[in-house]
Design a protein around this motif. Sequence first.
Motif, PDB file in Angstrom:
ATOM      1  N   UNK A  64      24.728 -45.195  50.711  1.00  0.00           N
ATOM      2  CA  UNK A  64      26.256 -44.992  50.746  1.00  0.00           C
ATOM      3  C   UNK A  64      26.991 -46.140  51.136  1.00  0.00           C
ATOM      4  N   UNK A  65      28.302 -46.278  50.583  1.00  0.00           N
ATOM      5  CA  UNK A  65      28.835 -47.815  50.696  1.00  0.00           C
ATOM      6  C   UNK A  65      30.321 -47.328  51.512  1.00  0.00           C
ATOM      7  N   UNK A  94      30.464 -44.472  45.380  1.00  0.00           N
ATOM      8  CA  UNK A  94      31.382 -44.173  44.161  1.00  0.00           C
ATOM      9  C   UNK A  94      30.601 -44.682  42.952  1.00  0.00           C
ATOM     10  N   UNK A  95      29.805 -45.655  42.972  1.00  0.00           N
ATOM     11  CA  UNK A  95      29.409 -46.274  41.859  1.00  0.00           C
ATOM     12  C   UNK A  95      28.008 -45.395  41.205  1.00  0.00           C
ATOM     13  N   UNK A  96      27.691 -44.514  41.913  1.00  0.00           N
ATOM     14  CA  UNK A  96      26.731 -43.438  41.280  1.00  0.00           C
ATOM     15  C   UNK A  96      27.440 -42.137  40.876  1.00  0.00           C
ATOM     16  N   UNK A  97      28.965 -41.985  40.930  1.00  0.00           N
ATOM     17  CA  UNK A  97      29.375 -41.035  40.429  1.00  0.00           C
ATOM     18  C   UNK A  97      29.714 -40.055  41.528  1.00  0.00           C
ATOM     19  N   UNK A  98      30.473 -38.875  41.148  1.00  0.00           N
ATOM     20  CA  UNK A  98      31.044 -37.825  42.114  1.00  0.00           C
ATOM     21  C   UNK A  98      29.880 -36.886  42.947  1.00  0.00           C
TER      22      UNK A  98
END
Length: 84
Positions: free
Chosen positions: A25-26, A51-55
């Motif tokens: 997580x970022x 967020x880069x991995x989608x919802x």
Amino acid sequence: MCTYATMQAAIDGSAKGPNGSWFHVTDATVYFDHPVHAMADHTLNIDFAAPERGPSARVGVELTAASARELVAAIQAALASGPS
């Protein structure tokens, strides 16, 4: 009462998602608003996300104000007991 104030923080950690897999997580988003699931009028809501991995790469927490204050105190105590 909803504040509509949303705080965001860049974080570096891991969260366990709904499928039981851990992911990096970022981002953390914190706000005081109506909960989706918790049985309270208002809650402190915290979303941990990648967020880069989608919802679907999101873990959400809804805490009563009293619980959120207890959590802050516990976090501070845990950090104080560890190395600097």
